[in-house]
Design a protein around this motif. Structure first.
Motif, PDB file in Angstrom:
ATOM      1  N   MET B 172     -31.242 -21.215 -49.612  1.00  0.00           N
ATOM      2  CA  MET B 172     -31.165 -21.238 -51.248  1.00  0.00           C
ATOM      3  C   MET B 172     -32.375 -21.842 -52.256  1.00  0.00           C
ATOM      4  O   MET B 172     -33.258 -22.794 -51.884  1.00  0.00           O
ATOM      5  CB  MET B 172     -30.032 -22.013 -51.596  1.00  0.00           C
ATOM      6  CG  MET B 172     -28.525 -21.134 -51.452  1.00  0.00           C
ATOM      7  SD  MET B 172     -27.320 -21.916 -51.930  1.00  0.00           S
ATOM      8  CE  MET B 172     -26.003 -21.200 -50.889  1.00  0.00           C
ATOM      9  N   LEU B 173     -32.400 -21.359 -53.359  1.00  0.00           N
ATOM     10  CA  LEU B 173     -33.324 -21.788 -54.385  1.00  0.00           C
ATOM     11  C   LEU B 173     -32.303 -22.354 -55.496  1.00  0.00           C
ATOM     12  O   LEU B 173     -31.270 -22.096 -55.604  1.00  0.00           O
ATOM     13  CB  LEU B 173     -34.349 -20.668 -54.972  1.00  0.00           C
ATOM     14  CG  LEU B 173     -35.190 -20.269 -53.975  1.00  0.00           C
ATOM     15  CD1 LEU B 173     -36.021 -18.973 -54.452  1.00  0.00           C
ATOM     16  CD2 LEU B 173     -36.170 -21.181 -53.208  1.00  0.00           C
ATOM     17  N   ASP B 176     -29.612 -20.070 -57.169  1.00  0.00           N
ATOM     18  CA  ASP B 176     -28.634 -19.766 -56.171  1.00  0.00           C
ATOM     19  C   ASP B 176     -27.437 -20.904 -56.259  1.00  0.00           C
ATOM     20  O   ASP B 176     -26.312 -20.529 -56.115  1.00  0.00           O
ATOM     21  CB  ASP B 176     -29.311 -19.630 -54.823  1.00  0.00           C
ATOM     22  CG  ASP B 176     -30.268 -18.630 -54.751  1.00  0.00           C
ATOM     23  OD1 ASP B 176     -30.287 -17.503 -55.286  1.00  0.00           O
ATOM     24  OD2 ASP B 176     -31.222 -18.825 -53.865  1.00  0.00           O
ATOM     25  N   ASN B 198     -33.779 -28.449 -45.816  1.00  0.00           N
ATOM     26  CA  ASN B 198     -34.852 -28.583 -46.602  1.00  0.00           C
ATOM     27  C   ASN B 198     -36.033 -27.687 -46.130  1.00  0.00           C
ATOM     28  O   ASN B 198     -37.287 -27.667 -46.284  1.00  0.00           O
ATOM     29  CB  ASN B 198     -35.525 -30.028 -46.407  1.00  0.00           C
ATOM     30  CG  ASN B 198     -36.633 -30.077 -47.387  1.00  0.00           C
ATOM     31  OD1 ASN B 198     -36.435 -29.785 -48.592  1.00  0.00           O
ATOM     32  ND2 ASN B 198     -37.667 -30.931 -47.224  1.00  0.00           N
ATOM     33  N   ASN B 199     -35.414 -26.413 -45.478  1.00  0.00           N
ATOM     34  CA  ASN B 199     -36.428 -25.420 -44.993  1.00  0.00           C
ATOM     35  C   ASN B 199     -37.365 -24.953 -45.810  1.00  0.00           C
ATOM     36  O   ASN B 199     -38.606 -24.365 -45.452  1.00  0.00           O
ATOM     37  CB  ASN B 199     -35.752 -24.338 -44.126  1.00  0.00           C
ATOM     38  CG  ASN B 199     -34.665 -24.930 -43.057  1.00  0.00           C
ATOM     39  OD1 ASN B 199     -33.913 -25.457 -43.463  1.00  0.00           O
ATOM     40  ND2 ASN B 199     -34.784 -24.226 -41.934  1.00  0.00           N
ATOM     41  N   LEU B 200     -37.150 -24.752 -47.193  1.00  0.00           N
ATOM     42  CA  LEU B 200     -37.987 -24.376 -48.129  1.00  0.00           C
ATOM     43  C   LEU B 200     -38.407 -25.368 -49.114  1.00  0.00           C
ATOM     44  O   LEU B 200     -39.129 -24.988 -50.286  1.00  0.00           O
ATOM     45  CB  LEU B 200     -37.501 -23.261 -48.912  1.00  0.00           C
ATOM     46  CG  LEU B 200     -37.151 -21.688 -48.152  1.00  0.00           C
ATOM     47  CD1 LEU B 200     -36.560 -20.690 -49.142  1.00  0.00           C
ATOM     48  CD2 LEU B 200     -38.367 -21.125 -47.655  1.00  0.00           C
ATOM     49  N   SER B 201     -38.411 -26.610 -48.620  1.00  0.00           N
ATOM     50  CA  SER B 201     -38.794 -27.921 -49.396  1.00  0.00           C
ATOM     51  C   SER B 201     -37.877 -27.756 -50.696  1.00  0.00           C
ATOM     52  O   SER B 201     -38.513 -28.404 -51.776  1.00  0.00           O
ATOM     53  CB  SER B 201     -40.311 -27.777 -49.629  1.00  0.00           C
ATOM     54  OG  SER B 201     -40.908 -28.948 -50.077  1.00  0.00           O
ATOM     55  N   MET B 202     -36.708 -27.222 -51.122  1.00  0.00           N
ATOM     56  CA  MET B 202     -36.193 -27.271 -51.938  1.00  0.00           C
ATOM     57  C   MET B 202     -34.775 -27.985 -51.943  1.00  0.00           C
ATOM     58  O   MET B 202     -33.859 -28.011 -52.862  1.00  0.00           O
ATOM     59  CB  MET B 202     -35.797 -25.789 -52.459  1.00  0.00           C
ATOM     60  CG  MET B 202     -36.982 -25.129 -53.156  1.00  0.00           C
ATOM     61  SD  MET B 202     -37.359 -25.906 -54.706  1.00  0.00           S
ATOM     62  CE  MET B 202     -38.015 -24.713 -55.762  1.00  0.00           C
ATOM     63  N   MET B 204     -34.075 -31.192 -52.253  1.00  0.00           N
ATOM     64  CA  MET B 204     -33.533 -32.195 -53.679  1.00  0.00           C
ATOM     65  C   MET B 204     -33.300 -31.428 -54.908  1.00  0.00           C
ATOM     66  O   MET B 204     -32.581 -31.718 -55.423  1.00  0.00           O
ATOM     67  CB  MET B 204     -34.977 -33.044 -53.416  1.00  0.00           C
ATOM     68  CG  MET B 204     -34.685 -34.179 -54.603  1.00  0.00           C
ATOM     69  SD  MET B 204     -33.389 -35.285 -53.787  1.00  0.00           S
ATOM     70  CE  MET B 204     -34.074 -35.981 -52.374  1.00  0.00           C
ATOM     71  N   ALA B 205     -34.237 -30.399 -55.081  1.00  0.00           N
ATOM     72  CA  ALA B 205     -34.062 -29.662 -56.136  1.00  0.00           C
ATOM     73  C   ALA B 205     -32.816 -28.973 -56.431  1.00  0.00           C
ATOM     74  O   ALA B 205     -32.117 -29.031 -57.215  1.00  0.00           O
ATOM     75  CB  ALA B 205     -35.103 -28.644 -56.587  1.00  0.00           C
ATOM     76  N   VAL B 208     -29.970 -31.663 -57.118  1.00  0.00           N
ATOM     77  CA  VAL B 208     -30.002 -31.801 -58.798  1.00  0.00           C
ATOM     78  C   VAL B 208     -29.335 -30.525 -59.494  1.00  0.00           C
ATOM     79  O   VAL B 208     -28.394 -31.178 -60.075  1.00  0.00           O
ATOM     80  CB  VAL B 208     -31.409 -32.028 -58.981  1.00  0.00           C
ATOM     81  CG1 VAL B 208     -31.400 -32.267 -60.551  1.00  0.00           C
ATOM     82  CG2 VAL B 208     -31.989 -33.460 -58.429  1.00  0.00           C
ATOM     83  N   GLN B 233     -33.015 -35.875 -48.439  1.00  0.00           N
ATOM     84  CA  GLN B 233     -32.832 -37.127 -47.931  1.00  0.00           C
ATOM     85  C   GLN B 233     -32.190 -38.142 -48.745  1.00  0.00           C
ATOM     86  O   GLN B 233     -32.553 -38.476 -50.202  1.00  0.00           O
ATOM     87  CB  GLN B 233     -34.499 -37.423 -47.966  1.00  0.00           C
ATOM     88  CG  GLN B 233     -34.845 -38.796 -47.072  1.00  0.00           C
ATOM     89  CD  GLN B 233     -36.473 -38.484 -46.719  1.00  0.00           C
ATOM     90  OE1 GLN B 233     -37.054 -37.582 -46.667  1.00  0.00           O
ATOM     91  NE2 GLN B 233     -37.081 -40.013 -46.641  1.00  0.00           N
ATOM     92  N   VAL B 236     -34.000 -40.831 -51.038  1.00  0.00           N
ATOM     93  CA  VAL B 236     -34.978 -40.443 -52.134  1.00  0.00           C
ATOM     94  C   VAL B 236     -34.221 -39.936 -53.190  1.00  0.00           C
ATOM     95  O   VAL B 236     -34.169 -39.992 -54.357  1.00  0.00           O
ATOM     96  CB  VAL B 236     -35.754 -39.418 -51.532  1.00  0.00           C
ATOM     97  CG1 VAL B 236     -36.562 -38.575 -52.489  1.00  0.00           C
ATOM     98  CG2 VAL B 236     -36.831 -39.715 -50.475  1.00  0.00           C
ATOM     99  N   VAL B 240     -34.140 -40.364 -57.143  1.00  0.00           N
ATOM    100  CA  VAL B 240     -34.229 -39.147 -58.102  1.00  0.00           C
ATOM    101  C   VAL B 240     -33.181 -39.008 -59.067  1.00  0.00           C
ATOM    102  O   VAL B 240     -33.255 -39.008 -60.421  1.00  0.00           O
ATOM    103  CB  VAL B 240     -34.315 -37.820 -57.447  1.00  0.00           C
ATOM    104  CG1 VAL B 240     -34.263 -36.581 -58.351  1.00  0.00           C
ATOM    105  CG2 VAL B 240     -35.566 -37.529 -56.600  1.00  0.00           C
TER     106      VAL B 240
END
Lengths: 335, 335
Positions: B172-173, B176, B198-202, B204-205, B208, B233, B236, B240
Motif C-alpha cells: 500500500m501507499l 490506499d 515496509n517493502n516499499l519503504s512506506m 511509516m508514512a 501516519v 519501526q 521510530v 515521528v
C-alpha cells in the motif's frame, strides 16, 4: 499520459562513501556506474562523502584518489553524466577544474542552509566550465521557509540552475518538504531538487511529497547506502513512482540488479535506523556531532540523547562543537 | 492539547518470529516483554509468526513452546497486556483457550481480506473468554474499499471490537490506507487498526496516514523485526508521532533502549529492503509464494520477477500455489 517531470540523481558513489569509510575501489565504482548507466539513470554523483577534496584526517582519508574514480565512472557512461559535490572550504576551485578534466559534467555546490553566499565564486566557476550547476542547501530543516527562499535567490543570482532542499539530518516530515519546495517553486525561476535521509523512516514519503510539490531533481542511493540511516532507496523509489503513475525513465529490473548484485555485495552492513541515527533525525543535528557528544556525555554523566536534543533545540550547527560541552555541563548541573 | 487517540501495539514477539526463524528464547521474550511494559506500551503480541499453532513443518517449527513464551511475557506485564494471533485453520479454538490460561488478554483473529466468514466462531470464542477481540484482514490491498467494508461488517456482526486493515505484502501507499480507513470509520462502529510492512519503504508514512484517518490501533515492531522488509519501526514511530504533536503514552528513551539494547542484540540480521522483498511489495503477492516462484522460474527459464508481477496482476492468493507453475509456463511460451 506522460507524467515524467523529474530526474532521479543517484548518490550511491558519493553519499555512500560515508558508509564505505571512503574506501570505494575502482572495480566497485566501475560496476556501479555501468549498472546505473545501463538502467537509464541520467545523473549520478561520484566524490568523497564530504565532496571534492574531502579526503583528509578530519573527514576521513579516501583509499583511492577520487579523480581516478570519477574518470572510471565517466568512462562507463553511454548516456549518464557524472556529478560531483563541492563544499566550499573543504574543496577548492582547483578540485573542480580537475574533476571536469576527469569527466564530471555537473557540480553541486553545497553550503549550510544559511550560508549560500560563500558559494558565489564556485557557482560561477561551474557555469564557466560548462557544467550543469546546482546549489545544495544542507540542513534545510534548520531555516524558515522565508530564509530558504532568500538563500535560494542568492544561489540563483550566482547562476545556479537547480537548487536543492537537502534534509541532511533526516529530520523532515512530508509537510516540511511540501512547504519548502512549494515556496521555492513560487519564488525562484530555476529547477528545484530534494535530497532525503531516512533517520525517521520518512525518506521515501518525503521524496514523493517533493515530486508532488514540483521538484524536478530527486536523489536516491542503491540499497539506501549513505550517511546516517542512509538515503531514499533508489530502486524502491523507481517502484513507488511507477505505482503512482510517473514515468521515471529507469528500467526497474536493471536498477534492482545493480542494487542487489553489485552494491549489496560490497556494502559493509545494511543501512538501518539505529539508536544513534534515530536520535540525530529526531533532534535534527548533524552526524558530525555524535562522537563529541558521546565523549561529553561520559565526562559529565548525562544521557547523550539529552545533549543532542538540546543541541537541536538551540540550533547548533557544524563548527560549533564547543557548544556540546557547554550543553553537557549545563545539563549535568540540572540533574 | 491532548492528541492521543490511538494505542501502539508492538508485534516484535510475533511478526518478528518470521525473521527469527521461530526461535525466540525464553530469555529474549522476557527481556523484550519487560522493556515494552516499562516503556508504556499497552499491548504487545506473542505467538508463532503464523499465529497460535503455527509451529509445524509447513510454517516452521518453533524452538520453544509458544504457550510457555506467552506465560513468560504475561508474567513481565505490570500494565501491558499480551495479544495472540490466531489464523483459523492454522490455530484451533483449543489453542486460544490454552493461550488465555497462559495469560493472553487479547486475540486477533486473522483471515484473508475476503474470508472474514471463517472467523465467526473464533471471534465469538474470544468474546466468551473475556478477551479484547480483534478481526484482522490480511492482504487488505487485494480487496476494493467496498469489499473491505462488507468484510468488516461481518467481523463486527460476530463481535469484533477492533478491525484491522493489514498490509501484509507492504504494497500500500498512503492514499490506499486513507481510503480504506476512512471508509471503515464511516461504515462500522468498532475501532479501526492498521498493520504495515515496509517493502516499499512506506510503512511509516502509511501508519501516519492511518492515524490521520482515524485509526485507533497501530502496529509496530522494534528495529522493524518482522516478515518481508519488516514492520513499521516502533521506536521510530514514537519519535515521528511525537514530532507530529501526538501523545503516544510511550517513553521515547525507554522504547529506544529495548530496541537497541535488547532486540538489536538478538536479531540475526538487520531488516532491509532486498530484491525479493521489494518485488513482493511491488507485485502485492504474499511471501509464501517466493520459494515456489524461484523453482518455477528456473524450470521454465523465465525471470522470477515476471512471474510475481503476473501473479499480483491476476490476484493470486495463498493456497493457489499451483497457479505459479501455470503462470511460469505461459510466460515461457511468450518469450
Amino acid at each position: 499520459m506522460e507524467k515524467k517531470s523529474f530526474e532521479i540523481l543517484d548518490v550511491t558513489l558519493r553519499d555512500g562513501s560515508h558508509s564505505m569509510s571512503h574506501a570505494f575501489t575502482p572495480q566497485q565504482v566501475r560496476e556501479t556506474a555501468r549498472g546505473l548507466d545501463e538502467a537509464g539513470v541520467r545523473y549520478f554523483e561520484v566524490s568523497h562523502g564530504d565532496g571534492l577534496g574531502g579526503s583528509s584526517l578530519q573527514y576521513g582519508l579516501s583509499t583511492h584518489d577520487e579523480l581516478k574514480l570519477i574518470e572510471i565512472a565517466a568512462d562507463e557512461c553511454k548516456q549518464a553524466e557524472v556529478s560531483v559535490l563541492l563544499i566550499p572550504g573543504i574543496g577548492v576551485k582547483g578540485d573542480l577544474q580537475d574533476a571536469v578534466k576527469a569527466g564530471a559534467k555537473m557540480v553541486r555546490v553545497a553550503t549550510h542552509v544559511t550560508e549560500a553566499d560563500v558559494a558565489a565564486q564556485h557557482i560561477a566557476l561551474g557555469r564557466e566550465l560548462g557544467l550543469k550547476t546546482v546549489g545544495f542547501l544542507m540542513m534545510s530543516h534548520m531555516a524558515s521557509v522565508e530564509k530558504i527562499v532568500e538563500q535560494a535567490k542568492l544561489f540563483e543570482s550566482y547562476g545556479a540552475e537547480v537548487i536543492y532542499v537537502t534534509d541532511s539530518a533526516g529530520y523532515m516530515l512530508p509537510q516540511d518538504v511540501t512547504n519548502r519546495i512549494s515556496a521555492l517553486k513560487q519564488s525562484v525561476g530555476c529547477e528545484i531538487g530534494f535530497h532525503g535521509h531516512n533517520n525517521l523512516s520518512m525518506a521515501m514519503a518525503n521524496t514523493v511529497a517533493a515530486v508532488e510539490a514540483g521538484a524536478t531533481f530527486i536523489d536516491g542511493s542503491l540499497r539506501a547506502l549513505g550517511a546516517g540511516s542512509g538515503n531514499t532507496q533508489t530502486e524502491v523509489m523507481v517502484a513507488v513512482l511507477d505505482r503512482l503513475g510517473y514515468q521515471t525513465g529507469i528500467d526497474f529490473y536493471k536498477i534492482m540488479d545493480v542494487a542487489n548484485d553489485v552494491v549489496a555485495k560490497y556494502m559493509p552492513r545494511p543501512q538501518e535506523i539505529t539508536g544513534s541515527s534515530l536520535i540525530m533525525g529526531y533532534s535534527g543535528v548533524y552526524s558530525s556531532f555524535l562522537l563529541h557528544t558521546q565523549v561529553a556525555a561520559k565526562r559529565f554523566g548525562v544521557d547523550e540523547r539529552d545533549i543532542l536534543v538540546e543541541l537541536g533545540r538551540i540550533k547548533a550547527i557544524g563548527g560549533q562543537e564547543d557548544l556540546i560541552y557547554d550543553v553537557a555541563q549545563r545539563l549535568a548541573v540540572q540533574i
